[in-house]
Design a protein around this motif. Structure first.
Motif, PDB file in Angstrom:
ATOM      1  N   TRP A 216      10.936  14.901  15.653  1.00 56.21           N
ATOM      2  CA  TRP A 216       9.885  14.794  16.659  1.00 56.21           C
ATOM      3  C   TRP A 216      10.291  13.943  17.854  1.00 56.21           C
ATOM      4  O   TRP A 216       9.502  13.775  18.781  1.00 56.21           O
ATOM      5  N   GLY A 217      11.489  13.349  17.833  1.00 56.80           N
ATOM      6  CA  GLY A 217      11.974  12.571  18.958  1.00 56.80           C
ATOM      7  C   GLY A 217      11.177  11.307  19.236  1.00 56.80           C
ATOM      8  O   GLY A 217      11.126  10.835  20.370  1.00 56.80           O
ATOM      9  N   MET A 218      10.587  10.736  18.229  1.00 56.93           N
ATOM     10  CA  MET A 218       9.766   9.539  18.418  1.00 56.93           C
ATOM     11  C   MET A 218      10.634   8.304  18.607  1.00 56.93           C
ATOM     12  O   MET A 218      11.712   8.194  18.019  1.00 56.93           O
ATOM     13  N   ASN A 219      10.109   7.372  19.392  1.00 53.37           N
ATOM     14  CA  ASN A 219      10.808   6.096  19.519  1.00 53.37           C
ATOM     15  C   ASN A 219      10.426   5.196  18.351  1.00 53.37           C
ATOM     16  O   ASN A 219       9.540   5.525  17.557  1.00 53.37           O
ATOM     17  N   PHE A 220      11.064   4.066  18.265  1.00 50.40           N
ATOM     18  CA  PHE A 220      10.880   3.191  17.118  1.00 50.40           C
ATOM     19  C   PHE A 220       9.424   2.725  16.979  1.00 50.40           C
ATOM     20  O   PHE A 220       8.865   2.725  15.880  1.00 50.40           O
ATOM     21  N   GLU A 221       8.795   2.335  18.106  1.00 50.87           N
ATOM     22  CA  GLU A 221       7.423   1.846  18.048  1.00 50.87           C
ATOM     23  C   GLU A 221       6.463   2.928  17.546  1.00 50.87           C
ATOM     24  O   GLU A 221       5.547   2.646  16.766  1.00 50.87           O
ATOM     25  N   GLN A 222       6.658   4.165  17.984  1.00 50.49           N
ATOM     26  CA  GLN A 222       5.826   5.271  17.510  1.00 50.49           C
ATOM     27  C   GLN A 222       6.018   5.480  16.004  1.00 50.49           C
ATOM     28  O   GLN A 222       5.055   5.720  15.272  1.00 50.49           O
ATOM     29  N   CYS A 223       7.272   5.370  15.569  1.00 50.22           N
ATOM     30  CA  CYS A 223       7.559   5.525  14.135  1.00 50.22           C
ATOM     31  C   CYS A 223       6.873   4.444  13.321  1.00 50.22           C
ATOM     32  O   CYS A 223       6.280   4.730  12.277  1.00 50.22           O
ATOM     33  N   VAL A 224       6.947   3.213  13.798  1.00 51.38           N
ATOM     34  CA  VAL A 224       6.332   2.093  13.079  1.00 51.38           C
ATOM     35  C   VAL A 224       4.829   2.321  12.938  1.00 51.38           C
ATOM     36  O   VAL A 224       4.262   2.107  11.860  1.00 51.38           O
ATOM     37  N   LYS A 225       4.182   2.795  14.004  1.00 50.58           N
ATOM     38  CA  LYS A 225       2.739   3.034  13.958  1.00 50.58           C
ATOM     39  C   LYS A 225       2.394   4.093  12.907  1.00 50.58           C
ATOM     40  O   LYS A 225       1.475   3.902  12.104  1.00 50.58           O
ATOM     41  N   LEU A 226       3.128   5.203  12.889  1.00 45.18           N
ATOM     42  CA  LEU A 226       2.852   6.256  11.904  1.00 45.18           C
ATOM     43  C   LEU A 226       3.171   5.807  10.481  1.00 45.18           C
ATOM     44  O   LEU A 226       2.423   6.103   9.549  1.00 45.18           O
ATOM     45  N   VAL A 227       4.277   5.108  10.315  1.00 41.33           N
ATOM     46  CA  VAL A 227       4.651   4.633   8.980  1.00 41.33           C
ATOM     47  C   VAL A 227       3.640   3.602   8.491  1.00 41.33           C
ATOM     48  O   VAL A 227       3.271   3.599   7.311  1.00 41.33           O
ATOM     49  N   ASP A 228       3.151   2.757   9.398  1.00 40.65           N
ATOM     50  CA  ASP A 228       2.137   1.778   9.015  1.00 40.65           C
ATOM     51  C   ASP A 228       0.895   2.488   8.477  1.00 40.65           C
ATOM     52  O   ASP A 228       0.349   2.107   7.440  1.00 40.65           O
ATOM     53  N   GLY A 229       0.459   3.532   9.153  1.00 41.94           N
ATOM     54  CA  GLY A 229      -0.684   4.313   8.678  1.00 41.94           C
ATOM     55  C   GLY A 229      -0.403   4.965   7.335  1.00 41.94           C
ATOM     56  O   GLY A 229      -1.266   5.007   6.451  1.00 41.94           O
ATOM     57  N   ALA A 230       0.825   5.470   7.173  1.00 39.89           N
ATOM     58  CA  ALA A 230       1.212   6.101   5.905  1.00 39.89           C
ATOM     59  C   ALA A 230       1.191   5.089   4.769  1.00 39.89           C
ATOM     60  O   ALA A 230       0.744   5.397   3.653  1.00 39.89           O
ATOM     61  N   LEU A 231       1.652   3.884   5.041  1.00 43.07           N
ATOM     62  CA  LEU A 231       1.657   2.847   4.009  1.00 43.07           C
ATOM     63  C   LEU A 231       0.237   2.394   3.656  1.00 43.07           C
ATOM     64  O   LEU A 231      -0.052   2.090   2.496  1.00 43.07           O
ATOM     65  N   GLU A 232      -0.664   2.377   4.650  1.00 40.56           N
ATOM     66  CA  GLU A 232      -2.069   2.049   4.365  1.00 40.56           C
ATOM     67  C   GLU A 232      -2.678   3.094   3.431  1.00 40.56           C
ATOM     68  O   GLU A 232      -3.396   2.756   2.489  1.00 40.56           O
ATOM     69  N   SER A 233      -2.390   4.356   3.717  1.00 40.42           N
ATOM     70  CA  SER A 233      -2.904   5.440   2.883  1.00 40.42           C
ATOM     71  C   SER A 233      -2.359   5.335   1.464  1.00 40.42           C
ATOM     72  O   SER A 233      -3.099   5.480   0.486  1.00 40.42           O
ATOM     73  N   TYR A 234      -1.071   5.075   1.346  1.00 39.19           N
ATOM     74  CA  TYR A 234      -0.441   4.927   0.030  1.00 39.19           C
ATOM     75  C   TYR A 234      -1.068   3.757  -0.722  1.00 39.19           C
ATOM     76  O   TYR A 234      -1.408   3.877  -1.899  1.00 39.19           O
ATOM     77  N   ALA A 235      -1.250   2.641  -0.026  1.00 42.33           N
ATOM     78  CA  ALA A 235      -1.834   1.454  -0.659  1.00 42.33           C
ATOM     79  C   ALA A 235      -3.276   1.708  -1.101  1.00 42.33           C
ATOM     80  O   ALA A 235      -3.721   1.175  -2.121  1.00 42.33           O
ATOM     81  N   TRP A 236      -4.001   2.553  -0.364  1.00 46.93           N
ATOM     82  CA  TRP A 236      -5.376   2.887  -0.726  1.00 46.93           C
ATOM     83  C   TRP A 236      -5.422   3.726  -2.005  1.00 46.93           C
ATOM     84  O   TRP A 236      -6.276   3.520  -2.864  1.00 46.93           O
ATOM     85  N   LEU A 237      -4.487   4.671  -2.150  1.00 45.82           N
ATOM     86  CA  LEU A 237      -4.520   5.593  -3.278  1.00 45.82           C
ATOM     87  C   LEU A 237      -3.743   5.094  -4.503  1.00 45.82           C
ATOM     88  O   LEU A 237      -4.107   5.399  -5.631  1.00 45.82           O
ATOM     89  N   GLN A 238      -2.714   4.335  -4.303  1.00 45.53           N
ATOM     90  CA  GLN A 238      -1.811   3.938  -5.381  1.00 45.53           C
ATOM     91  C   GLN A 238      -2.507   3.286  -6.579  1.00 45.53           C
ATOM     92  O   GLN A 238      -2.157   3.586  -7.717  1.00 45.53           O
ATOM     93  N   PRO A 239      -3.507   2.433  -6.397  1.00 42.86           N
ATOM     94  CA  PRO A 239      -4.175   1.859  -7.573  1.00 42.86           C
ATOM     95  C   PRO A 239      -4.846   2.906  -8.474  1.00 42.86           C
ATOM     96  O   PRO A 239      -5.168   2.622  -9.620  1.00 42.86           O
TER      97      PRO A 239
END
Length: 185
Positions: free
Chosen positions: A104-127
């Motif tokens: 997708w040609g994203m820069n690092f800051e864009q990647c961090v934002k999406l990965v942060d959201g992905a980690l929030e979702s994982y943390a919500w479901l993982q328990p």
């Protein structure tokens, strides 16, 4: 019943959604709704309308905690009542970042934002990973043996399709088939 296909971006969530949707539709027990806003332009029904239905409605998302469909606590409540099931696919976040940058040609800051959201979702479901209404799959395992991954989803959903039908769905969703479709375009 609602089946949420939830997963990290660039981690096989579309693949998992397509397998799940085809399993449900092939078994004649429901349908997939890829873009709910387009399917219901006047405003989509409350999640309860889908959850209370006998049919399975397969809905994709990258984060159930984002309140797009309902409050997170309400989703958990409906899941514990047996009205919602959740499939989730994830992969190493380093691979997610590489994929975001190269595909997708994203820069690092864009990647961090999406990965942060992905980690929030994982943390919500993982328990809840061991709950009977959750199926978590790793990207490398799903893509490494697509037939086994599709079989796991079919068993989780209890759709009752024969192994041959499940294998055919896995083949339909394979990367080889996707490449053939793209080459025809």
């Amino acid at each position: 019943m609602v089946v949420f296909c939830n997963g990290m971006v660039r981690s096989g969530s579309t693949l998992q959604y397509n397998i799940t949707r085809l399993l449900v539709e092939s078994a004649g027990v429901g349908m997939g709704i890829r873009e709910i806003e387009r399917a219901y332009p006047e405003g989509h029904p409350a999640i309860e309308a889908f959850a209370d239905a006998l049919e399975m409605y397969v809905l994709p998302t990258h984060g159930l905690e984002d309140r797009r469909y309902a409050e997170p606590d309400r989703i958990l409540e409906l899941a514990m009542q047996g009205s919602i099931k959740i499939t989730y696919v994830h992969r190493d976040v380093r691979d997610v970042v590489v994929s975001l940058r190269t595909k997708w040609g994203m820069n690092f800051e864009q990647c961090v934002k999406l990965v942060d959201g992905a980690l929030e979702s994982y943390a919500w479901l993982q328990p809840h990973a061991e709950e009977p209404w959750v199926l978590m799959q790793r990207y490398d395992e799903l893509t490494g043996d697509l037939a086994a991954g599709a079989r796991d989803i079919a068993l989780f959903l209890e759709v009752g399709l024969p192994d041959e039908a499940v294998a055919q769905i896995a083949d339909t969703c394979s990367m080889d088939k996707a490449v053939q479709v793209m080459e025809r375009l």
